[in-house]
Write a protein that holds these residues in place. Structure first.
Motif, short mmCIF file in Angstrom:
data_model
loop_
_atom_site.label_atom_id
_atom_site.label_comp_id
_atom_site.label_asym_id
_atom_site.label_seq_id
_atom_site.Cartn_x
_atom_site.Cartn_y
_atom_site.Cartn_z
N GLU A 412 0.80 -0.99 0.23
CA GLU A 412 -0.07 -0.13 0.14
C GLU A 412 0.81 1.50 -0.06
OE1 GLU A 412 -3.19 0.55 -0.27
OE2 GLU A 412 -3.73 -0.67 -0.25
N LEU A 413 1.92 1.35 1.08
CA LEU A 413 2.67 2.55 0.86
C LEU A 413 3.34 2.65 0.00
CD1 LEU A 413 4.21 4.93 2.74
CD2 LEU A 413 5.81 2.47 3.39
N ALA A 414 3.83 1.41 -0.80
CA ALA A 414 5.12 1.83 -1.83
C ALA A 414 4.39 1.49 -3.39
CB ALA A 414 5.32 0.87 -2.28
N ALA A 415 2.53 1.48 -3.44
CA ALA A 415 2.12 1.69 -4.63
C ALA A 415 1.47 2.57 -4.31
CB ALA A 415 0.78 1.24 -4.54
N TYR A 416 1.53 3.85 -2.92
CA TYR A 416 0.98 5.10 -2.85
C TYR A 416 2.25 6.18 -3.34
CZ TYR A 416 -0.46 9.46 -0.67
OH TYR A 416 -0.33 10.96 -0.27
N THR A 417 3.18 5.85 -2.61
CA THR A 417 4.82 6.12 -3.48
C THR A 417 4.62 6.57 -5.31
OG1 THR A 417 6.35 4.64 -3.31
CG2 THR A 417 5.96 5.85 -1.50
N ARG A 418 4.32 5.89 -5.89
CA ARG A 418 3.89 5.84 -6.82
C ARG A 418 2.41 6.20 -8.09
NH1 ARG A 418 7.89 1.67 -9.17
NH2 ARG A 418 7.76 3.03 -11.32
N LYS A 419 1.63 5.98 -7.03
CA LYS A 419 0.85 6.59 -7.82
C LYS A 419 0.71 8.36 -7.71
CE LYS A 419 -2.27 4.76 -5.51
NZ LYS A 419 -3.78 4.59 -4.69
N ILE A 420 1.02 8.82 -7.15
CA ILE A 420 1.37 10.52 -6.85
C ILE A 420 1.85 11.00 -7.81
CG2 ILE A 420 2.98 12.03 -5.69
CD1 ILE A 420 0.47 11.56 -4.02
N LYS A 421 2.69 10.75 -8.42
CA LYS A 421 3.63 11.60 -9.54
C LYS A 421 1.69 11.62 -10.41
CE LYS A 421 5.49 9.79 -12.89
NZ LYS A 421 7.28 9.00 -13.99
N TYR A 422 1.13 10.54 -10.66
CA TYR A 422 0.02 10.47 -11.18
C TYR A 422 -1.40 11.29 -11.40
CZ TYR A 422 3.19 7.13 -14.14
OH TYR A 422 3.94 6.88 -14.34
N TYR A 423 -1.18 12.36 -9.78
CA TYR A 423 -2.29 13.13 -9.55
C TYR A 423 -1.98 14.40 -10.07
CZ TYR A 423 -4.48 9.39 -6.21
OH TYR A 423 -5.40 8.57 -5.94
N LYS A 424 -1.39 14.90 -11.75
CA LYS A 424 -1.44 16.34 -11.74
C LYS A 424 -2.83 16.51 -12.37
CE LYS A 424 2.42 14.44 -14.00
NZ LYS A 424 3.37 13.75 -14.68
#
Length: 424
Positions: A412-424
């Motif tokens: 969950e943590l790893a996925a969250y850190t990767r999803k952040i850049k796709y919340y533009k």
């Protein structure tokens, strides 16, 4: 007296073999999955088609009136006290140029034969139709780019979640395979003890239930993992057969990463403001300035030149179009201010979410370590006959659950850190 239920054949052996293969060569990682989506997904192709619409329109607008040849013909029958007959009017227009003739069919006579040029002089203004339409098309293209990016990013976040869920389910299945092997051994031991009278029926029934339940759970996990794997087809991403997906690589986030979130939402409102502003300027110009058309021609029949100017002006008691555009302008300004506050508030919320995911990972890691210690202690106690089989089973199950909970929290943590850049 009892019958041991057949287990899933060689589960542990298969698991060890797969682990060995994966250790030698992992399959797809998350970056590869995202890259494959960006190249092959239907959304990517649809987004390209969306932008192509504006490129096509741009070519047409740049050609303007030179893009087409217009041919028109009209037949007229007239019956009056001076004339009774049929005539035909024919016009060919290309760009500024036109050719026009009128032929009297009844008298077999050409009554008009003319070439000339005609142009709306307002088009030379910066608010002319051609320049205005190009501006509008360019702004709409930029809005579409943001819409495309938003759609793409949303699906990439969904893909990351799917990848995350697959990895967590994969770990759960591996853990259940190990648990199944242990429970199979326990069942065999308790069955033998029960047969010779050194184990209670309750312990035998508990061991049997644990084993049978684990078998069913493992089979169900196999089905669930298969379904998750098939879902990758939605994004046109293919998971290699007999290869293990790599773990999600966590990235460390900085404060500035959060301040970039959802800025495109404000940018889209700004572009809509620009679009509305252009419409407002155009409507104001068209309403205030009369439409002026200049015409110059040469009559081939009469061998004479003609020059003319036409003026068209419309007056309205109430210009609802103009007022609607002004109202829309005020509304968009308010929406922009609202969106800015919303984005700033979202920064704090996402920072809190990040901290929560980090905390969950730490807590679940500690819980797993504690559960492991308890399991080891109770396993030793049970082995020495100092505690019950029931307590041993409870601690073992608690440890297995803690392992899975930690894997889920970590993913969950790893996925969250990767999803952040796709919340533009």
């Amino acid at each position: 007296m009892f019958k041991v239920i057949p287990s899933i054949k060689s589960k542990k052996l298969q698991l060890l073999f797969l682990c060995f293969l994966s250790a030698l060569s992992y399959g797809m990682d998350l970056d590869t999955a995202i890259s494959e989506y960006e190249k092959k997904s239907y959304t990517t192709k649809i987004n390209e088609a969306n932008l192509k619409t504006y490129d096509i329109k741009d070519k047409v607008l740049k050609k303007g009136s030179w893009n087409e040849v217009t041919i028109s013909s009209q037949n007229t029958y007239e019956n009056s006290h001076t004339y009774d007959g049929i005539s035909t009017d024919n016009t060919v227009k290309y760009g500024l140029f036109y050719y026009k003739n009128t032929y009297n069919i009844t008298n077999n006579e050409m009554t008009e034969n003319k070439i000339g040029v005609s142009k709306v002089l307002n088009d030379f203004s910066k608010n002319g139709d051609d320049k205005y339409n190009l501006k509008i098309n360019n702004i709409q293209r930029d809005i579409q780019k943001i819409t495309n990016e938003t759609t793409k990013n949303s699906e990439i976040r969904e893909l990351i979640d799917l990848y995350k869920n697959y990895k967590s389910k994969e770990k759960e299945m591996e853990q259940e395979a190990l648990s199944l092997d242990d429970k199979k051994k326990d069942y065999a031991i308790q069955a033998k003890k029960y047969e010779v009278g050194t184990a209670a029926k309750y312990d035998f029934d508990l061991a049997k239930t644990e084993y049978e339940t684990s078998q069913l759970k493992y089979e169900n996990l196999e089905r669930e993992l298969k379904i998750l794997k098939e879902k990758f087809m939605i994004y046109n991403v293919t998971i290699p057969e007999n290869e293990k997906l790599e773990d999600i690589k966590k990235v460390e986030l900085k404060n500035e990463d959060f301040y970039k979130l959802r800025l495109s939402e404000a940018e889209k409102i700004e572009l809509n403001e620009s679009l509305n502003s252009e419409k407002l300027k155009k409507e104001t110009y068209d309403y205030k300035v009369p439409k002026v058309t200049a015409d110059a021609g040469y009559s081939i029949k009469n061998k004479s030149f003609t020059v003319g100017v036409g003026i068209t002006k419309t007056f309205k008691q109430y210009n609802d179009t103009l007022e609607d555009l002004k109202n829309e302008s005020e509304k968009l300004k308010l929406e922009y201010e609202q969106k800015k506050n919303e984005i700033l508030s979202n920064v704090g919320q996402e920072m809190l979410n990040y901290t929560t995911y980090q905390t969950n990972e730490l807590i679940s890691k500690k819980n797993m370590d504690i559960a492991k210690e308890n399991y080891v202690i109770y396993a030793k106690k049970y082995e020495l006959g100092a505690d019950t089989y029931e307590n041993y089973v409870e601690k073992r199950n608690a440890y297995n659950k803690a392992v899975i909970d930690y894997e889920v929290a970590k993913n969950e943590l790893a996925a969250y850190t990767r999803k952040i850049k796709y919340y533009k």
